[in-house]
Design a protein around this motif. Structure first.
Motif, short mmCIF file in Angstrom:
data_model
loop_
_atom_site.label_atom_id
_atom_site.label_comp_id
_atom_site.label_asym_id
_atom_site.label_seq_id
_atom_site.Cartn_x
_atom_site.Cartn_y
_atom_site.Cartn_z
N MET A 1 -16.21 15.33 -5.51
CA MET A 1 -16.04 16.75 -5.73
C MET A 1 -14.73 17.02 -6.45
SD MET A 1 -17.42 18.43 -2.22
CE MET A 1 -17.31 20.10 -2.83
N THR A 2 -14.70 18.15 -7.15
CA THR A 2 -13.57 18.47 -8.02
C THR A 2 -12.24 18.45 -7.27
OG1 THR A 2 -15.01 19.85 -9.33
CG2 THR A 2 -12.66 20.14 -9.64
N HIS A 3 -12.21 19.04 -6.07
CA HIS A 3 -10.91 19.13 -5.40
C HIS A 3 -10.42 17.75 -4.96
CE1 HIS A 3 -13.61 19.47 -1.91
NE2 HIS A 3 -12.66 18.85 -1.27
N CYS B 1 -8.86 16.20 -7.93
CA CYS B 1 -7.51 16.73 -8.11
C CYS B 1 -6.52 16.01 -7.20
CB CYS B 1 -7.52 18.23 -7.82
SG CYS B 1 -5.90 18.98 -7.94
N PHE C 1 -19.73 27.04 -8.29
CA PHE C 1 -18.72 26.96 -7.23
C PHE C 1 -18.95 28.03 -6.22
CE2 PHE C 1 -16.03 23.52 -8.02
CZ PHE C 1 -16.14 23.25 -9.35
N ALA D 1 -9.70 27.29 -8.80
CA ALA D 1 -9.19 26.92 -7.48
C ALA D 1 -9.57 25.48 -7.14
CB ALA D 1 -9.73 27.87 -6.41
N ALA D 2 -10.82 25.12 -7.45
CA ALA D 2 -11.25 23.75 -7.17
C ALA D 2 -10.47 22.76 -8.01
CB ALA D 2 -12.75 23.60 -7.43
N ALA D 3 -10.25 23.13 -9.28
CA ALA D 3 -9.50 22.22 -10.16
C ALA D 3 -8.07 22.04 -9.67
CB ALA D 3 -9.50 22.76 -11.59
N LEU D 4 -7.55 23.01 -8.91
CA LEU D 4 -6.20 22.89 -8.37
C LEU D 4 -6.20 22.27 -6.98
CD1 LEU D 4 -4.63 26.28 -9.49
CD2 LEU D 4 -4.21 24.03 -10.44
N GLY D 5 -7.34 21.77 -6.55
CA GLY D 5 -7.36 21.01 -5.31
C GLY D 5 -7.87 21.74 -4.09
N SER D 6 -8.45 22.92 -4.27
CA SER D 6 -8.91 23.68 -3.11
C SER D 6 -10.37 23.35 -2.79
CB SER D 6 -8.77 25.17 -3.42
OG SER D 6 -9.53 25.94 -2.53
N ASN D 7 -10.65 23.08 -1.53
CA ASN D 7 -12.01 22.77 -1.11
C ASN D 7 -12.76 24.08 -0.92
OD1 ASN D 7 -14.36 21.97 0.08
ND2 ASN D 7 -13.40 20.59 1.55
N VAL D 8 -13.32 24.57 -2.02
CA VAL D 8 -13.85 25.93 -2.04
C VAL D 8 -14.95 26.20 -1.02
CG1 VAL D 8 -15.17 27.50 -3.51
CG2 VAL D 8 -13.11 26.44 -4.38
#
Lengths: 246, 291, 324
Positions: free
Chosen positions: A70-72, A75, B291, C201-208
């Motif tokens: 997953m993306t996060h 990161c 998302f 937000a996800a790209a900045l590391g947040s588990n949306v």
């Protein structure tokens, strides 16, 4: 080998956006990605950070496969990307936006805030942190998005058209800022750009994409002399020497 | 129960399902194509039903006049909605406003008409296909009418200039404007047409069922179930899902008893939501977010 | 540089000053009412406090962009959780509250899961379907829930009005404190960024998906606690607690008051107070008309001032930077 893209292929229905793409990025590189619109540049970026799954092929970061992650999580592993249009987060302050990135590595709010302010300072936005993003101009927004991305402490930073929409003086200032990101913070950069001055003066290696294929790769000098690249993208009148030395 | 009884139930359910399919189609058109969250939908069906009752049974207007009146009122409300609520574009505002309108209509009706059920009490004629299998003639007529109207609407959308213009505007408003289409008027037309379908559905439902002020809420929930199961924007899918929704509750009632009819229907809906949220009949997952 | 003390600077902003004066008067009024022993005023106060808490709970869901159109589902599960535990199972009060919370958490996790799959209109319709399911279950499962006539709390749990008043006040204040605390925490930042730009937000590391579920769970739990309180207030509960009327009122309190502010629901509950007054003064036959009135107000506010009443108290410059 920091990032290795192996035979990456992405299909959307009948359209092949990326076709067996192979790329390698070493730690400390600044690698550029150029090509006409629709060539698949943003697609490969999105595949790296996990927005689109690959139809075929794999992507390795520091030897570890990124497929299915997953993306996060990607990161947290050390890859962050910025987006084309710098929308950021509309209704919150600059400080809180960058704070979002800082929370990636820092646990407590105090630590995260310190890191966020440090990055805001680094990008030259000191004093603007209480403002909402809607109150910043385009150049400041780009720097803000960069600050948020830097706060996540990446090893590899993907910049998607960071210089689009900037006037020439701003391009120069942003160039200096990116050089500092690479030099002082030691971050490897992978850049998609149409502003060729940026690509030519920053990058050590360039990949050229057309219709989903890599049609050329190499140093700026060799790429700009490649007849395929001239035909597909640069145009006959392009004079590389003007851009390379800036 | 014998096989013939089940066949009877299924056939009759399919026939009433036709009308469910009609108003669900109209709703899916408004929601999917026109991108309008209309939560006063059920209220207006209910209002149309009450108007049908009053014009026919109480004021004794001729049928043609009654139908025209109801269609006109619905179209007028449609234009009013478009001029006020639809202008905002903010999806939350639309929901709130239409929910508010719904409450106003429902409470207005219960205030002026009181809440006991009204029924046109038309004497039912049955058509016997078999000594033990019969279908209601009224239901058959309504089904035929619903199918015909939907077919007509489909032909309108595909064959006539206005219909094609509507589809063009729905797909890409700016380009359509470049081609000389008055997008605002076209959307008015599309919206009014779908509101007329509401009126027609109300008339047909009044012929088949009794009505109370809260019946509209029930119908709206049914419309939601049908539209999500079929996939928003998919009109034929909504029609067939509507038929399905006509059959299933009757079957549940016959097999398990009336108690389980509603809960099981809604639970089925939740299940569809969890397994295949973008709709059973749609291939494109454009409702799913990344998302 | 501004050398004047902060207090004076505060006075110089007229909007904030008016707000402070209003707040002070409200506090005085709140503390005065129980002294008067006026039951009607105390009931209105109880309802107002409860709706403040419900509004704060709605706002917590709204932080991640959850447009909880059927918030009464959470509220009603809290009501029924405690009533059923106390009557059918003769359990202690704590167990009843826990039962409501567990049911709400399960529902919230389901909804949070769905919200990461469906967007916009679809998600709203899904919520309506879910709440319709719960409503029809409460009406049909007569052995458990008493059907549409509902069940009553045991007489032994009847509390005096004063006690209920102060409990409600406590719940309202706690909910406001919790909202502020949550908004300033890491969770609050993650919630809001999920709403504004989930892919970034996800790209900045947040588990949306996780943050979405968490905010739904917190929102549902708070609403459920309000529901458990409501059971003690009304003593006789029926399926109507799951109805759209309650959901609409809760949304009205939040949206008309202001979604992004802790004071929003406080301002929104003025509408509740008005509604209770009107309904109390009118003959019961006219009750549907009061619904018409506040529905009209809701529509008007939604169209004219979508940012909510709380935005009247923000400086016009607050939302955008000064040009410099």
């Amino acid at each position: 080998m920091l990032l290795k893209i192996e035979n990456a292929t992405t299909r959307f229905g009948g359209l092949v956006a990326n076709d067996h793409i192979n790329m390698e990025i070493e730690k400390g590189d600044i690698v550029g990605l150029i090509g006409p619109n629709g060539a698949g540049k943003s697609t490969i970026f999105k595949s790296i950070v996990g927005f689109n799954p690959l139809s075929e092929g794999r992507i390795f970061f520091k030897g570890q496969s990124l497929s299915g992650k997953m993306t996060h999580k990607i990161c947290r592993l050390g890859i962050t990307c910025t987006f084309q249009h710098a929308q950021l987060f509309t209704n919150i302050s600059l400080e809180e936006s960058v704070l979002m990135g800082a929370y990636c590595r820092k646990k407590t709010k105090a630590q995260a805030r310190a890191l966020a302010l440090e990055m805001i300072n680094f990008t030259g936005l000191a004093g603007r942190e209480k403002l909402k993003i809607s109150g910043l101009n385009m150049f400041e927004r780009k720097k803000a998005e960069l600050a948020a991305a830097l706060a996540t402490g990446p090893e590899l930073l993907l910049l998607d058209e960071l210089f689009a929409g900037l006037v020439p003086t701003e391009i120069q200032r942003m160039l200096d800022l990116i050089r500092r990101v690479h030099g002082e913070l030691g971050i490897t950069l992978f850049i998609v750009e149409h502003v060729l001055r940026v690509i030519m003066s920053l990058c050590t290696k360039i990949y050229v994409l057309e219709y989903g294929h890599v049609i050329a790769q190499g140093t700026p000098e060799s790429v700009t002399q490649n007849p395929l690249v001239i035909k597909a993208y640069l145009g006959e009148d392009y004079d590389a020497s003007r851009d390379i030395q800036s | 129960m014998g096989v013939t009884a089940y066949i009877s139930i299924i056939l009759n359910g399919m026939l009433t399902g036709g009308v469910y399919g009609l108003f669900s189609s109209a709703f899916t058109f408004q929601a999917g194509a026109l991108n309008f969250a209309n939560f006063s939908y059920g209220a207006f069906i209910m209002l149309s039903m009450y108007l049908t009752y009053y014009t026919i049974a109480v004021w004794h207007l001729p049928v043609a006049a009654a139908v025209a009146l109801i269609l006109l009122i619905n179209a007028a409300f449609g234009i009013l909605l478009r001029k006020t609520v639809l202008k905002t574009g903010n999806f939350g505002t639309q929901i709130l406003c239409t929910m508010g309108i719904s409450m106003i209509v429902i409470n207005g009706v219960s205030f002026f008409c009181s809440s006991y059920p009204r029924d046109l009490a038309i004497l039912e004629k049955r058509l016997f296909l078999h000594p033990e299998i019969s279908i209601g003639l009224i239901q058959l007529g309504c089904f035929g009418l619903a199918a015909a109207i939907l077919l007509g609407f489909h032909l309108f959308l595909t064959k006539t200039w206005q219909g094609i213009a509507i589809r063009a505007v729905v797909q890409n408003r700016e380009i359509a404007a470049v081609f000389g289409i008055n997008t605002s008027h076209i959307l008015d037309l599309a919206f009014s047409l779908s509101c007329c379908l509401i009126g027609v559905s109300g008339i047909m439902l009044m012929v088949m069922f009794p009505v109370t002020p809260v019946f509209g809420d029930y119908l709206q929930n049914l419309a939601f179930i049908v539209c999500i199961s079929a996939g928003l924007g998919n009109m034929w899918g909504a029609f067939f899902s509507g038929i399905f929704i006509g059959v299933v509750p009757s079957l549940i009632m016959a097999i398990l008893g009336a108690r389980f009819q509603d809960p099981l229907l809604y639970l089925l809906f939740v299940l569809i939501l969890l397994i295949r949220p973008y709709g059973i009949f749609t291939k494109n997952k454009n409702v799913v977010r990344a998302f | 540089m501004n050398l004047q003390p902060k207090a004076l600077a505060f006075v110089r902003e007229p909007r904030k000053l008016i707000g402070a004066i209003l707040l002070l008067s409200a506090v005085i009024l709140i503390l005065y009412i129980p002294v008067t022993k006026n039951r009607r005023l105390m009931t209105i106060g109880i309802m107002a406090f409860m709706y403040i808490a419900l509004g704060e709970s709605w706002n917590i869901g709204a932080m991640t962009g959850l447009f909880s159109i059927a918030h009464s589902a959470f509220f009603g599960l809290g009501v029924y959780g405690i009533t059923i535990t106390l009557t059918r199972f003769q359990g202690p009060v704590i167990a009843g509250i826990l039962a409501g919370l567990i049911l709400n958490i399960i529902l919230a996790v389901i909804i949070g899961g769905i919200s990461s799959k469906l967007s916009g209109l679809y998600f709203t319709m899904a919520l309506i379907g879910l709440s319709a399911t719960i409503y029809s279950l409460s009406v049909q499962w007569v052995s458990l829930t008493g059907g549409s006539s509902g069940i009553s709390m045991p007489r032994a749990y009847l509390l005096p009005k004063r006690t209920l008043y102060f409990i409600a006040l406590g719940i309202a204040v706690l909910s406001m404190i919790f909202y502020v605390f949550l908004r300033r925490s890491k969770a609050g930042t993650c919630f809001v960024t999920t709403r504004e730009n989930p892919s970034l937000a996800a790209a900045l590391g947040s588990n949306v998906p996780f943050w979405r579920i968490l905010s739904t769970v917190l929102s549902a739990s708070m609403a459920g606690l309000c529901g458990s309180f409501y059971a003690f207030h009304l003593m006789s509960n029926n399926s109507e607690v799951f109805s759209g009327a309650y959901s609409l009122k809760i949304m009205m309190v939040s949206i008309v008051g202001g979604i992004n502010s802790v004071w929003g629901p406080v301002l929104g509950c003025l509408l509740i107070i008005m509604d209770e007054y009107i309904r109390g003064s009118m003959p019961s036959g006219l009750a549907p008309l009061s619904v018409v009135i506040y529905a009209l107000i809701l529509i008007l506010m939604a169209l004219v001032k979508p940012a909510g009443l709380a935005s009247f108290f923000e400086k016009p410059g607050d939302r955008h930077a000064a040009k410099n």
